[in-house]
Design an enzyme around this catalytic site. Structure first.
Site, mmCIF file in Angstrom:
data_model
loop_
_atom_site.group_PDB
_atom_site.id
_atom_site.type_symbol
_atom_site.label_atom_id
_atom_site.label_comp_id
_atom_site.label_asym_id
_atom_site.label_seq_id
_atom_site.Cartn_x
_atom_site.Cartn_y
_atom_site.Cartn_z
ATOM 1 N N ASP A 12 0.869 -1.194 0.000
ATOM 2 C CA ASP A 12 0.000 0.000 0.000
ATOM 3 C C ASP A 12 0.899 1.236 0.000
ATOM 4 O O ASP A 12 1.729 1.410 0.909
ATOM 5 C CB ASP A 12 -0.887 -0.032 1.254
ATOM 6 C CG ASP A 12 -1.968 1.044 1.212
ATOM 7 O OD1 ASP A 12 -3.097 0.750 1.585
ATOM 8 O OD2 ASP A 12 -1.665 2.191 0.827
ATOM 9 N N ASP A 106 -3.504 2.287 -5.517
ATOM 10 C CA ASP A 106 -2.269 2.299 -4.730
ATOM 11 C C ASP A 106 -2.058 1.061 -3.864
ATOM 12 O O ASP A 106 -1.189 1.058 -3.015
ATOM 13 C CB ASP A 106 -2.198 3.579 -3.878
ATOM 14 C CG ASP A 106 -2.750 3.408 -2.489
ATOM 15 O OD1 ASP A 106 -3.780 2.722 -2.352
ATOM 16 O OD2 ASP A 106 -2.144 3.940 -1.557
ATOM 17 N N GLU A 107 -2.853 0.021 -4.072
ATOM 18 C CA GLU A 107 -2.620 -1.162 -3.235
ATOM 19 C C GLU A 107 -2.943 -2.445 -3.973
ATOM 20 O O GLU A 107 -3.789 -2.467 -4.876
ATOM 21 C CB GLU A 107 -3.395 -1.065 -1.922
ATOM 22 C CG GLU A 107 -4.831 -1.356 -2.022
ATOM 23 C CD GLU A 107 -5.603 -1.154 -0.718
ATOM 24 O OE1 GLU A 107 -5.450 -1.960 0.209
ATOM 25 O OE2 GLU A 107 -6.389 -0.204 -0.678
HETATM 26 P P1 TTP Z 1 -5.241 5.104 0.882
HETATM 27 O O1 TTP Z 1 -4.229 4.021 0.633
HETATM 28 O O2 TTP Z 1 -6.397 4.785 1.770
HETATM 29 O O3 TTP Z 1 -4.529 6.365 1.537
HETATM 30 P P2 TTP Z 1 -3.120 6.990 1.247
HETATM 31 O O4 TTP Z 1 -2.314 6.170 0.304
HETATM 32 O O5 TTP Z 1 -3.315 8.409 0.812
HETATM 33 O O6 TTP Z 1 -2.469 7.030 2.687
HETATM 34 P P3 TTP Z 1 -1.866 5.802 3.525
HETATM 35 O O7 TTP Z 1 -0.420 6.137 3.714
HETATM 36 O O8 TTP Z 1 -2.618 5.805 4.805
HETATM 37 O O9 TTP Z 1 -2.070 4.552 2.726
HETATM 38 O O10 TTP Z 1 -5.813 5.632 -0.479
HETATM 39 C C1 TTP Z 1 -5.026 5.726 -1.661
HETATM 40 C C2 TTP Z 1 -5.426 6.938 -2.466
HETATM 41 O O11 TTP Z 1 -6.817 6.887 -2.783
HETATM 42 C C3 TTP Z 1 -5.238 8.243 -1.720
HETATM 43 O O12 TTP Z 1 -3.915 8.758 -1.863
HETATM 44 C C4 TTP Z 1 -6.282 9.125 -2.316
HETATM 45 C C5 TTP Z 1 -7.392 8.178 -2.744
HETATM 46 N N1 TTP Z 1 -8.523 8.246 -1.770
HETATM 47 C C6 TTP Z 1 -9.572 9.100 -2.050
HETATM 48 O O13 TTP Z 1 -9.595 9.740 -3.100
HETATM 49 N N2 TTP Z 1 -10.598 9.220 -1.151
HETATM 50 C C7 TTP Z 1 -10.611 8.512 0.028
HETATM 51 O O14 TTP Z 1 -11.560 8.635 0.831
HETATM 52 C C8 TTP Z 1 -9.502 7.629 0.309
HETATM 53 C C9 TTP Z 1 -9.474 6.816 1.594
HETATM 54 C C10 TTP Z 1 -8.492 7.524 -0.625
HETATM 55 MG MG MG Z 2 -2.124 4.101 0.579
#
Ligand code: TTP
Ligand code: MG
Length: 356
Positions: A12, A106-107
């Site tokens: 992730d 992103d995951e």
């Molecule tokens: P996430 O992996 O949930 O968050 P992140 O990568 O920004 O942070 P973390 O380090 O905690 O993993 O989500 C991935 C991407 O998806 C995030 O950068 C932006 C998008 N996203 C949204 O657009 N709206 C949302 O509510 C969430 C949770 C994510």
């Molecule tokens: Mg993330």
């Protein structure tokens, strides 16, 4: 309970959209940065870890984020850029195995059970993936390594950002005992409250319950709660998973009683769904839109219509259609879209094959 052991890596990316923006504009490094909408009703997609220190988080209204962190730099969403980075990252995963199941931009889950790389060490493979992503993209990723998907996903979040956390088979029992129930898949805010009220705070508490007791109390969810609290998850990594639909829902702290509350809830859910749709990388066209309502007496109604998009006006109409059947205070509201089965381009290619 017998667990099937696999070697699963969950990767992730760290504050993905924000990290890309900071990488592309290094003068932002060290400052609180978010990516999202700027208009009065918008929400943030994400923010970096500096901003999180102020309590700012994903899906927070931008106006609230500014109140918490007046120096916050909010940048507009540049989806094409994030999608391009995501594709390059997916390619890196495929250098290590073909068993890659992307969950969003992103995951992803990777099954490396039979991988020949690094003598089959999932930990070394995960480290190598993180290093490759950093070398190619100049971005950090967090990885979790575990014998199943559920534990691998928990592990990747355990030491974010830039973390690597490994749960080995003999460590599962100890790890799971102290795991709070809200970390379990399928346990949202409301179910967590219910579990807490029953005295179930950790998986050790849940382990005192039989499968029958849990299914009697929680229905279908009871089975997954039972398996997860024992560290078990039989799901396989499926590189060809076809999503039939995508939906978002909200169980409200207070039942919604008037049209203004209904409208606001629909607008917020519509926006949330729009973000979800952007991140899941679905290429098949939308076929239907639907709305689900659960009233405070737990009766549930839904309405659906043919549609090629996720359209706010249609959700409002569908809502009224469903709502007028019962007209009671609303406990839960959900919006979603379902997808066509086949890709139009695939159908076309198929036809060409036959013609030739
Ligand atoms: P996430 O992996 O949930 O968050 P992140 O990568 O920004 O942070 P973390 O380090 O905690 O993993 O989500 C991935 C991407 O998806 C995030 O950068 C932006 C998008 N996203 C949204 O657009 N709206 C949302 O509510 C969430 C949770 C994510
Ligand atoms: Mg993330």
């Amino acid at each position: 309970m017998q667990a099937t052991l696999q070697k699963i890596i969950h990767v992730d990316m760290d504050c993905f959209y924000a990290a890309i923006e900071i990488r592309d504009n290094p003068s932002l490094a060290g400052k609180p940065v978010a990516v999202g909408g700027l208009s009065p009703r918008s929400v943030l997609c994400t923010c970096n870890y500096e901003a999180r220190k102020y309590g700012v988080h994903s899906a927070m209204p931008t106006t609230k984020a500014y109140r918490l962190c007046p120096d916050l730099i909010v940048l507009p969403v540049e989806m094409a850029k994030y999608k391009a980075a995501s594709q390059r990252i997916q390619q890196i995963f495929h250098e290590f195995t073909d068993l890659v199941e992307p969950l969003s931009l992103d995951e992803a889950y990777l099954d490396v059970t039979d991988s020949p790389h690094f003598n089959g060490s999932a930990t070394l493979i995960a480290k190598a993936i993180q290093a490759r992503i950093f070398a190619v993209e100049n971005l950090t990723a967090s990885a979790g390594v575990a014998p199943n998907k559920f534990l691998a996903k928990i592990a990747s979040a355990w030491q974010k950002p830039n973390g690597l956390f490994v749960i080995r088979p003999h460590e599962i029992a100890e790890f799971i005992k102290v795991l709070p129930v809200e970390k379990l898949h399928g346990v949202g805010r409301v179910t967590a409250q219910k579990l807490h009220a029953l005295g179930f705070k950790t998986c050790a508490d849940l382990q005192t319950q039989s499968l029958i007791k849990l299914t009697n109390r929680f229905g279908k969810l009871g089975q997954t709660l039972y398996e997860q609290c024992h560290g078990v998850d039989h799901r396989i990594v499926n590189p060809h998973r076809e999503r039939k639909s995508v939906s978002v829902e909200n169980t409200f702290n207070y039942d919604l009683k008037n049209p203004a509350e209904h409208e606001q809830a629909i607008i917020e859910l519509h926006q949330k769904l729009a973000y979800r749709l952007q991140t899941i990388n679905e290429v098949r066209p939308i076929k239907n839109q639907f709305v689900k309502i659960k009233f405070n007496d737990f009766t549930t109604v839904s309405a659906e219509t043919k549609s090629g998009e996720s359209n706010l006006d249609s959700y409002q109409k569908l809502f009224l259609e469903a709502y007028t059947k019962i007209r009671k205070p609303i406990r839960l509201l959900g919006l979603g879209v379902s997808f066509s089965k086949a890709l139009l381009t695939n159908d076309f290619q198929q036809q060409e094959l036959f013609v030739n």
